[in-house]
Design a protein around this motif. Structure first.
Motif: not given
Length: 212
Positions: A56-61, A64-70, A72-76
């Motif tokens: 999640x942190x690497x995606x945010x860097x 990629x805007x995804x809410x933590x524990x969402x 979409x982020x879990x699927x990714x």
């Protein structure tokens, strides 16, 4: 990385202790073969969650805007780390019940062998730390890379022929006869365990070829 290193060291020491104390590879017992599982289970659960947070942190860097524990982020995360997550879940869902219940009082030696597969983890962790510190061009990083190759090959690839050879020596048969003498589910479990190791070892070798 520190938690992974500590756990890997504990698992390796536990595994070596079990292996050295089980002269009869089928019937000898050692308490660590049973009790250390209760350290491994929470660690594997923790490690899956930590991998998700890192993803999640690497995606945010990367923007990629995804809410933590969402969802979409879990699927990714599951798509990107599916092999590692599958490996961890296999240990939690399949191997844990087998080692704790279904194998009865047999095979502590082989459980100990599986524990020693963690020997390469401290070197893998050190390698990632060195890369984060921009030290990938140092001699330490190159030496550590060699140690990763050697320990991974010995304890995650050769480990399986070693276990088959130990059983063959115990019962007095050629090693090539072992797959036909042990239960089918043992062969399936070993194949399921070694398959991802072969894939990861291939990746390590490719990286080593670029490094050296």
């Amino acid at each position: 990385r520190l938690v992974s290193t500590v756990q890997a060291t504990m698992a390796t020491v536990s595994g070596i202790t079990v292996v050295l104390n089980c002269k009869d590879v089928v019937y000898d017992r050692h308490w660590l073969a049973v009790e250390y599982i209760w350290v491994l289970v929470p660690y594997m659960t923790y490690d899956i969650y930590v991998m998700y947070l890192c993803h999640w942190h690497k995606s945010r860097d990367r923007g990629v805007v995804e809410k933590k524990h969402s969802l979409a982020s879990v699927r990714s995360f599951l798509l990107q780390e599916r092999l590692m997550v599958t490996h961890h879940l296999f240990i939690l869902v399949v191997l844990t019940p087998v080692t704790q219940h279904f194998r009865g009082e047999l095979g502590d030696f082989f459980v100990g062998c599986i524990f020693t597969a963690e020997l390469s983890t401290p070197f893998v962790s050190l390698g990632k730390i060195l890369m984060q510190l921009k030290m990938q061009d140092t001699l330490l990083h190159k030496v550590n890379g060699i140690l990763i190759l050697v320990t991974f090959f010995l304890c995650r690839i050769l480990l399986f022929p070693f276990m088959y050879a130990a059983y063959a020596r115990q019962v007095g048969i050629p090693i090539y006869m072992v797959p036909f003498r042990i239960p089918l589910h043992c062969n399936i479990a070993n194949a399921s365990l070694i398959a991802p190791q072969l894939y990861w070892f291939r990746l390590i070798c490719r990286k080593a070829a670029r490094l050296y």
